[in-house]
Design a protein around this motif. Structure first.
Motif, PDB file in Angstrom:
ATOM      1  N   ASP A 150     -29.990  17.056  14.563  1.00  0.00           N
ATOM      2  CA  ASP A 150     -28.817  16.486  14.192  1.00  0.00           C
ATOM      3  C   ASP A 150     -27.727  17.342  13.816  1.00  0.00           C
ATOM      4  OD1 ASP A 150     -30.134  13.922  14.397  1.00  0.00           O
ATOM      5  OD2 ASP A 150     -30.329  13.563  12.227  1.00  0.00           O
ATOM      6  N   GLY A 151     -28.117  18.424  13.160  1.00  0.00           N
ATOM      7  CA  GLY A 151     -27.165  19.451  13.035  1.00  0.00           C
ATOM      8  C   GLY A 151     -26.576  20.229  14.002  1.00  0.00           C
ATOM      9  N   VAL A 152     -27.332  20.359  15.099  1.00  0.00           N
ATOM     10  CA  VAL A 152     -27.270  20.930  16.294  1.00  0.00           C
ATOM     11  C   VAL A 152     -26.197  20.172  17.155  1.00  0.00           C
ATOM     12  CG1 VAL A 152     -27.936  21.954  18.525  1.00  0.00           C
ATOM     13  CG2 VAL A 152     -29.133  22.459  16.621  1.00  0.00           C
ATOM     14  N   HIS A 153     -26.624  18.826  17.264  1.00  0.00           N
ATOM     15  CA  HIS A 153     -25.785  17.919  17.889  1.00  0.00           C
ATOM     16  C   HIS A 153     -24.315  17.623  17.380  1.00  0.00           C
ATOM     17  CE1 HIS A 153     -28.574  16.843  21.096  1.00  0.00           C
ATOM     18  NE2 HIS A 153     -29.533  16.571  20.203  1.00  0.00           N
ATOM     19  N   ARG A 154     -24.227  17.819  15.941  1.00  0.00           N
ATOM     20  CA  ARG A 154     -23.048  17.682  15.203  1.00  0.00           C
ATOM     21  C   ARG A 154     -21.967  18.965  15.260  1.00  0.00           C
ATOM     22  NH1 ARG A 154     -23.800  15.193   9.542  1.00  0.00           N
ATOM     23  NH2 ARG A 154     -21.462  15.096   9.508  1.00  0.00           N
ATOM     24  N   LEU A 155     -22.721  20.208  15.673  1.00  0.00           N
ATOM     25  CA  LEU A 155     -21.985  21.323  15.673  1.00  0.00           C
ATOM     26  C   LEU A 155     -21.603  21.466  17.223  1.00  0.00           C
ATOM     27  CD1 LEU A 155     -24.497  23.853  13.807  1.00  0.00           C
ATOM     28  CD2 LEU A 155     -22.187  23.171  13.341  1.00  0.00           C
ATOM     29  N   GLU A 156     -22.017  21.025  17.915  1.00  0.00           N
ATOM     30  CA  GLU A 156     -21.749  21.027  19.435  1.00  0.00           C
ATOM     31  C   GLU A 156     -20.200  20.839  19.801  1.00  0.00           C
ATOM     32  OE1 GLU A 156     -24.841  19.392  21.962  1.00  0.00           O
ATOM     33  OE2 GLU A 156     -25.817  21.068  22.034  1.00  0.00           O
ATOM     34  N   PRO A 157     -19.657  19.623  19.236  1.00  0.00           N
ATOM     35  CA  PRO A 157     -18.245  19.388  19.387  1.00  0.00           C
ATOM     36  C   PRO A 157     -17.233  20.582  19.115  1.00  0.00           C
ATOM     37  CG  PRO A 157     -19.262  17.487  18.540  1.00  0.00           C
ATOM     38  CD  PRO A 157     -20.360  18.547  18.506  1.00  0.00           C
ATOM     39  N   ALA A 158     -17.745  21.003  18.073  1.00  0.00           N
ATOM     40  CA  ALA A 158     -16.788  22.297  17.421  1.00  0.00           C
ATOM     41  C   ALA A 158     -17.179  23.765  18.126  1.00  0.00           C
ATOM     42  CB  ALA A 158     -16.889  22.549  15.895  1.00  0.00           C
ATOM     43  N   LEU A 159     -18.315  23.744  18.325  1.00  0.00           N
ATOM     44  CA  LEU A 159     -18.725  25.113  18.628  1.00  0.00           C
ATOM     45  C   LEU A 159     -19.130  25.377  20.331  1.00  0.00           C
ATOM     46  CD1 LEU A 159     -20.886  26.297  15.914  1.00  0.00           C
ATOM     47  CD2 LEU A 159     -18.554  26.774  16.351  1.00  0.00           C
ATOM     48  N   GLY A 160     -19.305  24.247  20.862  1.00  0.00           N
ATOM     49  CA  GLY A 160     -19.695  24.298  22.198  1.00  0.00           C
ATOM     50  C   GLY A 160     -21.299  24.208  22.522  1.00  0.00           C
ATOM     51  N   SER A 161     -21.688  24.076  23.592  1.00  0.00           N
ATOM     52  CA  SER A 161     -23.241  23.570  23.825  1.00  0.00           C
ATOM     53  C   SER A 161     -24.074  24.867  23.186  1.00  0.00           C
ATOM     54  CB  SER A 161     -23.549  23.641  25.211  1.00  0.00           C
ATOM     55  OG  SER A 161     -24.908  23.360  25.219  1.00  0.00           O
ATOM     56  N   LEU A 162     -24.610  24.637  22.272  1.00  0.00           N
ATOM     57  CA  LEU A 162     -25.601  25.555  21.570  1.00  0.00           C
ATOM     58  C   LEU A 162     -27.181  25.660  22.234  1.00  0.00           C
ATOM     59  CD1 LEU A 162     -24.761  24.652  17.709  1.00  0.00           C
ATOM     60  CD2 LEU A 162     -23.979  26.350  19.055  1.00  0.00           C
ATOM     61  N   ALA A 163     -27.653  24.701  22.739  1.00  0.00           N
ATOM     62  CA  ALA A 163     -28.749  24.581  23.385  1.00  0.00           C
ATOM     63  C   ALA A 163     -28.696  24.040  24.902  1.00  0.00           C
ATOM     64  CB  ALA A 163     -29.786  23.923  22.647  1.00  0.00           C
ATOM     65  N   GLY A 164     -29.826  24.460  25.518  1.00  0.00           N
ATOM     66  CA  GLY A 164     -29.963  23.941  26.778  1.00  0.00           C
ATOM     67  C   GLY A 164     -30.338  22.396  26.730  1.00  0.00           C
ATOM     68  N   ASP A 165     -31.410  21.817  27.238  1.00  0.00           N
ATOM     69  CA  ASP A 165     -31.981  20.668  27.331  1.00  0.00           C
ATOM     70  C   ASP A 165     -32.828  20.620  25.967  1.00  0.00           C
ATOM     71  OD1 ASP A 165     -32.464  18.125  27.964  1.00  0.00           O
ATOM     72  OD2 ASP A 165     -34.020  18.892  29.466  1.00  0.00           O
ATOM     73  N   LEU A 166     -32.301  19.602  25.036  1.00  0.00           N
ATOM     74  CA  LEU A 166     -33.238  19.561  23.978  1.00  0.00           C
ATOM     75  C   LEU A 166     -34.387  18.273  24.299  1.00  0.00           C
ATOM     76  CD1 LEU A 166     -30.702  19.740  20.961  1.00  0.00           C
ATOM     77  CD2 LEU A 166     -32.569  21.383  21.708  1.00  0.00           C
ATOM     78  N   THR A 167     -34.251  17.515  25.196  1.00  0.00           N
ATOM     79  CA  THR A 167     -35.143  16.660  25.408  1.00  0.00           C
ATOM     80  C   THR A 167     -36.416  16.935  25.818  1.00  0.00           C
ATOM     81  OG1 THR A 167     -34.707  16.728  27.936  1.00  0.00           O
ATOM     82  CG2 THR A 167     -33.209  15.041  26.644  1.00  0.00           C
ATOM     83  N   SER A 168     -36.786  18.129  25.952  1.00  0.00           N
ATOM     84  CA  SER A 168     -38.078  18.562  26.115  1.00  0.00           C
ATOM     85  C   SER A 168     -39.016  18.862  24.833  1.00  0.00           C
ATOM     86  CB  SER A 168     -38.184  20.025  27.034  1.00  0.00           C
ATOM     87  OG  SER A 168     -37.530  21.029  26.176  1.00  0.00           O
TER      88      SER A 168
END
Length: 186
Positions: A150-168
C-alpha cells in the motif's frame, strides 16, 4: 659538539649557498630550494655516514636534493592525474538536485499512514527484511507485506514507479527507489 654537528656546520657554512643554488636550478623557486636543501640535510645526517668531510658530504646532499625534488615532482604529477577521482564535481547544481529529491521524499512520506511510513522506512532506509520488520513492529509478515504494498502504491504518484511488477508477489528491493530517504527526528 659531536663530530656530525661539526661536519654539518662546516658544510652549510662553506657550501650552503651552492647547495641552495643547485636546488634553485631544479625547482626555480628560492623558498622551495631552501626547503629542498633542508630536507636533504635532514635525510643525509639522520643516516650515519662514514666520510664526514664536507667534500664527501656535499655529494650525498646533492643526491638527496635531487631525489627529494624528483619524489615531490612525481607526487604532484600523480596527484594531478587522479585528483578528479577523489572529489565531487564543483558544480553547485548537484546540491539543488539532492535537496529537491529529499524534499520530494519527505512530502511523499507525509501522505502515508504511520504504519505504512514505518514499514517503508524500515524496508528501504534501514534495509530490513519483511521478517525483521514484522519482529520489530510485532506484526505478522502478511500485514507488513500489505503495508509495504500500500505504501509503495501511494508513493508512486509523487516519486514515480518505485518497483517493477508487484503482481509476482515480490516486493521491490531497496536499490529500486531512486532517491535517498532521510532520517526524521521525532
Amino acid at each position: 659538539m659531536a663530530r656530525w654537528q661539526e661536519a654539518l656546520e662546516a658544510l652549510v657554512r662553506t657550501r650552503g649557498a651552492a647547495l641552495v643554488g643547485y636546488a634553485y636550478l631544479l625547482c626555480g623557486d628560492r623558498r622551495e630550494a631552501e626547503d629542498l636543501v633542508q630536507d636533504a640535510l635532514v635525510k643525509t645526517f639522520t643516516r650515519g655516514r662514514l666520510g664526514l668531510e664536507p667534500t664527501n658530504l656535499e655529494g650525498y646532499v646533492r643526491r638527496a636534493v635531487l631525489t627529494t625534488y624528483l619524489d615531490g615532482f612525481r607526487r604532484r604529477r600523480r596527484w594531478a592525474a587522479i585528483r578528479h577521482l577523489t572529489g565531487a564535481s564543483e558544480a553547485t547544481g548537484a546540491h539543488d538536485v539532492a535537496t529537491d529529491a529529499r524534499l520530494d521524499v519527505a512530502a511523499a512520506l507525509a501522505v502515508l499512514s504511520p504504519r505504512e511510513r514505518t514499514c517503508v522506512v524500515l524496508r528501504y532506509y534501514d534495509d530490513l527484511t519483511v521478517a525483521e520488520i514484522a519482529a520489530t513492529l510485532a506484526l505478522s509478515e502478511g500485514a507488513v507485506k500489505r503495508y509495504l504494498s500500500d505504501g509503495v502504491h501511494r508513493l508512486e504518484p509523487a516519486l514515480g514507479s518505485l518497483a517493477g511488477d508487484l503482481t509476482s508477489g515480490d516486493l521491490p528491493e531497496p536499490e529500486t527507489i531512486p532517491v535517498e530517504l532521510t532520517r526524521r527526528t521525532r
